[in-house]
Design a protein around this motif. Structure first.
Motif, PDB file in Angstrom:
ATOM      1  N   ASN A  86       0.800  -1.232   0.000  1.00 40.00           N
ATOM      2  CA  ASN A  86       0.000   0.000   0.000  1.00 40.00           C
ATOM      3  C   ASN A  86       0.830   1.278   0.000  1.00 40.00           C
ATOM      4  OD1 ASN A  86      -2.401  -1.427  -0.049  1.00 40.00           O
ATOM      5  ND2 ASN A  86      -2.620  -1.444   2.194  1.00 40.00           N
ATOM      6  N   ARG A  87       1.975   1.253   0.645  1.00 36.78           N
ATOM      7  CA  ARG A  87       2.777   2.469   0.767  1.00 36.78           C
ATOM      8  C   ARG A  87       3.783   2.628  -0.369  1.00 36.78           C
ATOM      9  NH1 ARG A  87       5.117   2.978   6.738  1.00 36.78           N
ATOM     10  NH2 ARG A  87       5.728   4.995   5.822  1.00 36.78           N
ATOM     11  N   SER A  88       3.774   1.714  -1.307  1.00 36.18           N
ATOM     12  CA  SER A  88       4.727   1.768  -2.409  1.00 36.18           C
ATOM     13  C   SER A  88       4.434   2.940  -3.337  1.00 36.18           C
ATOM     14  CB  SER A  88       4.696   0.461  -3.199  1.00 36.18           C
ATOM     15  OG  SER A  88       5.510   0.553  -4.345  1.00 36.18           O
ATOM     16  N   HIS A  89       5.481   3.602  -3.803  1.00 38.42           N
ATOM     17  CA  HIS A  89       5.351   4.660  -4.795  1.00 38.42           C
ATOM     18  C   HIS A  89       5.861   4.222  -6.160  1.00 38.42           C
ATOM     19  CE1 HIS A  89       4.278   7.800  -1.873  1.00 38.42           C
ATOM     20  NE2 HIS A  89       5.165   7.253  -1.074  1.00 38.42           N
ATOM     21  N   SER A  90       6.752   3.239  -6.192  1.00 37.56           N
ATOM     22  CA  SER A  90       7.444   2.896  -7.431  1.00 37.56           C
ATOM     23  C   SER A  90       7.276   1.451  -7.872  1.00 37.56           C
ATOM     24  CB  SER A  90       8.952   3.175  -7.287  1.00 37.56           C
ATOM     25  OG  SER A  90       9.202   4.517  -6.925  1.00 37.56           O
ATOM     26  N   TRP A  91       6.806   0.570  -6.992  1.00 36.69           N
ATOM     27  CA  TRP A  91       6.803  -0.853  -7.298  1.00 36.69           C
ATOM     28  C   TRP A  91       5.378  -1.372  -7.476  1.00 36.69           C
ATOM     29  CZ3 TRP A  91      11.099  -3.627  -8.437  1.00 36.69           C
ATOM     30  CH2 TRP A  91      12.324  -3.012  -8.152  1.00 36.69           C
ATOM     31  N   PHE A  92       5.179  -2.076  -8.587  1.00 38.64           N
ATOM     32  CA  PHE A  92       3.850  -2.572  -8.959  1.00 38.64           C
ATOM     33  C   PHE A  92       3.956  -4.017  -9.442  1.00 38.64           C
ATOM     34  CE2 PHE A  92       4.053   1.961  -9.475  1.00 38.64           C
ATOM     35  CZ  PHE A  92       2.831   2.436  -9.031  1.00 38.64           C
ATOM     36  N   ARG A  93       2.811  -4.687  -9.473  1.00 33.02           N
ATOM     37  CA  ARG A  93       2.747  -6.061  -9.983  1.00 33.02           C
ATOM     38  C   ARG A  93       2.405  -5.989 -11.474  1.00 33.02           C
ATOM     39  NH1 ARG A  93       3.180  -9.028  -5.452  1.00 33.02           N
ATOM     40  NH2 ARG A  93       2.399  -8.117  -3.516  1.00 33.02           N
ATOM     41  N   THR A  94       3.402  -5.594 -12.254  1.00 35.13           N
ATOM     42  CA  THR A  94       3.204  -5.300 -13.669  1.00 35.13           C
ATOM     43  C   THR A  94       3.276  -6.561 -14.514  1.00 35.13           C
ATOM     44  OG1 THR A  94       4.213  -3.122 -13.331  1.00 35.13           O
ATOM     45  CG2 THR A  94       4.026  -3.911 -15.602  1.00 35.13           C
ATOM     46  N   ASP A  95       2.343  -6.680 -15.440  1.00 34.63           N
ATOM     47  CA  ASP A  95       2.341  -7.780 -16.395  1.00 34.63           C
ATOM     48  C   ASP A  95       2.847  -7.264 -17.743  1.00 34.63           C
ATOM     49  OD1 ASP A  95       0.844  -9.515 -18.620  1.00 34.63           O
ATOM     50  OD2 ASP A  95       0.960 -10.716 -16.792  1.00 34.63           O
ATOM     51  N   SER A  96       3.700  -8.060 -18.394  1.00 37.20           N
ATOM     52  CA  SER A  96       4.297  -7.627 -19.658  1.00 37.20           C
ATOM     53  C   SER A  96       3.251  -7.318 -20.714  1.00 37.20           C
ATOM     54  CB  SER A  96       5.255  -8.700 -20.182  1.00 37.20           C
ATOM     55  OG  SER A  96       6.330  -8.896 -19.296  1.00 37.20           O
ATOM     56  N   ALA A 236      13.782  11.685  -7.368  1.00 37.99           N
ATOM     57  CA  ALA A 236      14.217  11.310  -6.027  1.00 37.99           C
ATOM     58  C   ALA A 236      14.045   9.811  -5.777  1.00 37.99           C
ATOM     59  CB  ALA A 236      13.444  12.119  -4.980  1.00 37.99           C
ATOM     60  N   PHE A 237      12.919   9.252  -6.214  1.00 39.03           N
ATOM     61  CA  PHE A 237      12.694   7.821  -6.017  1.00 39.03           C
ATOM     62  C   PHE A 237      13.651   7.000  -6.873  1.00 39.03           C
ATOM     63  CE2 PHE A 237       8.552   9.212  -4.325  1.00 39.03           C
ATOM     64  CZ  PHE A 237       8.487   8.414  -3.191  1.00 39.03           C
ATOM     65  N   LEU A 238      13.924   7.457  -8.090  1.00 41.76           N
ATOM     66  CA  LEU A 238      14.870   6.744  -8.941  1.00 41.76           C
ATOM     67  C   LEU A 238      16.266   6.760  -8.326  1.00 41.76           C
ATOM     68  CD1 LEU A 238      15.779   5.367 -11.572  1.00 41.76           C
ATOM     69  CD2 LEU A 238      16.027   7.654 -12.571  1.00 41.76           C
ATOM     70  N   GLU A 239      16.715   7.924  -7.919  1.00 41.50           N
ATOM     71  CA  GLU A 239      18.068   8.033  -7.366  1.00 41.50           C
ATOM     72  C   GLU A 239      18.192   7.292  -6.045  1.00 41.50           C
ATOM     73  OE1 GLU A 239      18.677  12.246  -7.272  1.00 41.50           O
ATOM     74  OE2 GLU A 239      19.451  12.285  -9.342  1.00 41.50           O
ATOM     75  N   SER A 240      17.125   7.274  -5.247  1.00 49.76           N
ATOM     76  CA  SER A 240      17.155   6.525  -3.996  1.00 49.76           C
ATOM     77  C   SER A 240      17.341   5.031  -4.257  1.00 49.76           C
ATOM     78  CB  SER A 240      15.863   6.773  -3.209  1.00 49.76           C
ATOM     79  OG  SER A 240      15.816   5.970  -2.045  1.00 49.76           O
ATOM     80  N   TRP A 241      16.631   4.528  -5.279  1.00 47.85           N
ATOM     81  CA  TRP A 241      16.772   3.103  -5.587  1.00 47.85           C
ATOM     82  C   TRP A 241      18.165   2.780  -6.135  1.00 47.85           C
ATOM     83  CZ3 TRP A 241      14.898  -1.354  -4.357  1.00 47.85           C
ATOM     84  CH2 TRP A 241      15.305  -2.477  -5.095  1.00 47.85           C
ATOM     85  N   ILE A 242      18.704   3.661  -6.973  1.00 49.91           N
ATOM     86  CA  ILE A 242      20.045   3.432  -7.516  1.00 49.91           C
ATOM     87  C   ILE A 242      21.071   3.385  -6.385  1.00 49.91           C
ATOM     88  CG2 ILE A 242      21.880   4.458  -8.926  1.00 49.91           C
ATOM     89  CD1 ILE A 242      19.739   5.460 -10.837  1.00 49.91           C
ATOM     90  N   LEU A 419      12.394  14.019 -13.280  1.00 49.93           N
ATOM     91  CA  LEU A 419      12.625  12.683 -13.815  1.00 49.93           C
ATOM     92  C   LEU A 419      12.617  12.687 -15.338  1.00 49.93           C
ATOM     93  CD1 LEU A 419      13.095   9.715 -13.210  1.00 49.93           C
ATOM     94  CD2 LEU A 419      10.627   9.397 -13.015  1.00 49.93           C
ATOM     95  N   LYS A 420      11.878  13.613 -15.922  1.00 46.08           N
ATOM     96  CA  LYS A 420      11.787  13.669 -17.373  1.00 46.08           C
ATOM     97  C   LYS A 420      13.085  14.117 -18.028  1.00 46.08           C
ATOM     98  CE  LYS A 420       6.810  14.501 -17.345  1.00 46.08           C
ATOM     99  NZ  LYS A 420       5.716  15.454 -17.641  1.00 46.08           N
ATOM    100  N   THR A 421      14.036  14.599 -17.232  1.00 42.89           N
ATOM    101  CA  THR A 421      15.335  14.955 -17.798  1.00 42.89           C
ATOM    102  C   THR A 421      16.143  13.714 -18.143  1.00 42.89           C
ATOM    103  OG1 THR A 421      16.375  15.083 -15.592  1.00 42.89           O
ATOM    104  CG2 THR A 421      15.400  17.110 -16.483  1.00 42.89           C
ATOM    105  N   LYS A 422      15.737  12.561 -17.634  1.00 44.10           N
ATOM    106  CA  LYS A 422      16.394  11.292 -17.950  1.00 44.10           C
ATOM    107  C   LYS A 422      15.506  10.497 -18.900  1.00 44.10           C
ATOM    108  CE  LYS A 422      19.124  10.725 -13.722  1.00 44.10           C
ATOM    109  NZ  LYS A 422      20.434  10.721 -14.424  1.00 44.10           N
ATOM    110  N   LYS A 423      15.995  10.209 -20.065  1.00 45.08           N
ATOM    111  CA  LYS A 423      15.210   9.458 -21.035  1.00 45.08           C
ATOM    112  C   LYS A 423      14.992   8.030 -20.549  1.00 45.08           C
ATOM    113  CE  LYS A 423      16.884  12.131 -24.997  1.00 45.08           C
ATOM    114  NZ  LYS A 423      17.632  12.103 -26.276  1.00 45.08           N
ATOM    115  N   ASP A 424      13.737   7.603 -20.606  1.00 47.58           N
ATOM    116  CA  ASP A 424      13.418   6.238 -20.208  1.00 47.58           C
ATOM    117  C   ASP A 424      13.129   5.403 -21.450  1.00 47.58           C
ATOM    118  OD1 ASP A 424      10.862   7.100 -20.936  1.00 47.58           O
ATOM    119  OD2 ASP A 424       9.882   6.081 -19.269  1.00 47.58           O
ATOM    120  N   ALA A 425      12.677   4.155 -21.231  1.00 51.65           N
ATOM    121  CA  ALA A 425      12.459   3.238 -22.343  1.00 51.65           C
ATOM    122  C   ALA A 425      11.434   3.784 -23.332  1.00 51.65           C
ATOM    123  CB  ALA A 425      12.018   1.877 -21.804  1.00 51.65           C
TER     124      ALA A 425
END
Length: 447
Positions: A86-96, A236-242, A419-425
């Motif tokens: 419930n408290r997650s901001h970045s992690w999900f149960r994503t299906d391809s 911030a969440f991306l850099e924290s995980w890295i 976050l948009k300053t970093k190109k993602d997939a």
């Protein structure tokens, strides 16, 4: 028709209906100019208006394929799936399979959308091809797989046919959230084999198809990364995980997270399991508490549970990426999240696939290649190869993996400007598509 959860349905309706409106309505969260966009020259994209049977209705039927799966649980959060907690901001149960939905949601935020197709450099088709394929692969149309895509083509040539005809479809692109092999059944094949014939239809030979895995020869296919479970909403969440991945203690030399390898027939997965089972479990070498660890992901038990494999990956220096039913694996991109150096056993697993996102000349800097034939038939030990890599070299490779991580993840929709300053997939896939279409226009002009 089976209804999807009520908490999901209004959001889906809102997004897909807004995709048929004006340019201003298409930009859902970017009412202010995006400072990361210099200009839109050669970057304008028009989203083609499609009837709901090509997208919304497919999501509404999310539980009608019992032989496949009930994918209703993966629709929340605009296709990212339910949060891991419930408290997650970045992690999900994503299906391809939800990549088509995720990509469409991000397209609605693309800063260079135009409602005028005549001004567009490319035309995006919001058609959920992989989801629509389920009725041919598992559902009531299993014996009519050669028809997959014909309804879409009929619509494109009949509804405002000028849009399609001006470049014969060369400027159109779509996302197909399955390997291209699933859409490559030869036309007229009797009896039918696995897959549909969408990519074999001459009508779509000019369209750029963004797939999870491409074949080696067709022009129209380009592989883009599998979606992982990590979708950060801010820098911030991306850099924290890295930082977490960088400081994680690597107590295992190598890890394999996956299924298979139990058959009597020699193959690379069987060789990996045998090697891991045979080493001395009490042996430590060069500071590693374990030389090899296996996370059994048989029967899809890991697919929507990132905790099951991410913690072990964070503790391993190398993550083995053997081919399975097809050469590519979602696990490859999970290893990037963990800062775990991927080990490939054939070029088609990544090097020949994701050239936009992972430049071919960089593979020696962030990955290890061991020919599977050397392991399966000539007795080469994977452990010996990996132990021969100096620790300083391993650390440099891990840093390169973490540096490349933003390029292979799909950040969360409505993410922060930082976050948009970093190109993602997604960003890289759109840029690559625009460049491919531009190049193709030049080729056609001189033919």
């Amino acid at each position: 028709m089976v209804s999807i959860p009520s908490i999901v349905l209004p959001t889906i309706f809102l997004l897909l209906l807004q995709s048929t409106n004006s340019h201003q309505n298409l930009i859902l969260s970017n009412s202010d100019p995006d400072p990361t966009v210099a200009n839109c020259t050669h970057r304008w994209i028009h989203i083609r208006r499609l009837p709901s049977r090509f997208n919304l209705d497919l999501l509404s039927n999310c539980s009608q394929y019992p032989l496949f799966d009930n994918f209703c649980p993966y629709l929340p959060n605009n296709g990212l799936g339910q949060k891991t907690h419930n408290r997650s901001h970045s992690w999900f149960r994503t299906d391809s399979l939800m990549l088509e939905f995720i990509f469409h949601r991000r397209m609605l935020e693309y800063p260079c959308l135009t409602p005028n197709p005549d001004l567009a450099d490319a035309v995006y088709l919001p058609y959920f091809a992989g989801i629509d394929a389920l009725r041919y692969l598992y559902g009531p149309n299993v014996n009519a797989s050669a028809d997959h895509g014909l309804d879409l083509f009929d619509f494109l040539k009949d509804d405002n046919p000028r849009i399609w005809a001006r470049h014969a479809g060369h400027d159109h692109f779509l996302v197909m959230a399955r390997p291209a092999w699933d859409f490559s059944q030869p036309l007229g094949h009797d009896p039918p084999t696995w897959g549909t014939s969408f990519l074999e239809l001459p009508e779509f030979f000019n369209v750029t198809a963004l797939t999870l895995e491409a074949r080696a020869w067709p022009w129209q296919e380009q592989a883009i990364p599998y979606p992982t479970s990590f979708h950060p909403p801010s820098l911030a969440f991306l850099e924290s995980w890295i930082r977490r991945a960088r400081r994680s203690r690597r107590s295992a030399l190598m890890l394999f997270a996956g299924g298979g390898g139990f058959s009597a027939t020699p193959n690379i997965r069987r060789s990996i399991r045998t090697e891991c089972e045979n080493y001395n479990a009490t042996q430590t070498l060069d500071g590693y508490a374990k030389l090899c660890e296996v996370v059994d992901c048989s029967n899809g038990v890991c697919e929507h549970d990132p905790v099951r494999y991410m913690r072990p990956m964070l503790q391993a220096s190398f993550c083995l990426q053997p081919p399975g039913d097809t050469p590519t694996r979602r696990s490859t991109f999970d290893s990037f999240l963990a800062g775990c150096v991927p080990v490939f056993f054939e070029d088609m697993s990544a090097k020949s696939q994701y050239k936009w996102h992972l430049p071919e000349e960089m593979y020696g800097k962030f990955s290890v290649f061991i020919p599977k034939e050397e392991v399966v038939f000539k007795g080469l030990r994977i452990l010996d190869v990996l132990m021969g890599i100096p620790r300083a070299r391993v650390k440099m490779m891990r840093e390169k993996v973490l540096e490349l991580m933003p390029r292979v993840i799909y950040r969360r929709h409505e993410s922060s400007l930082g976050l948009k300053t970093k190109k993602d997939a997604f960003d890289i896939a759109v840029e690559g598509t625009l460049q491919r279409i531009k190049s193709r226009h030049k080729e056609v002009a001189v033919e």
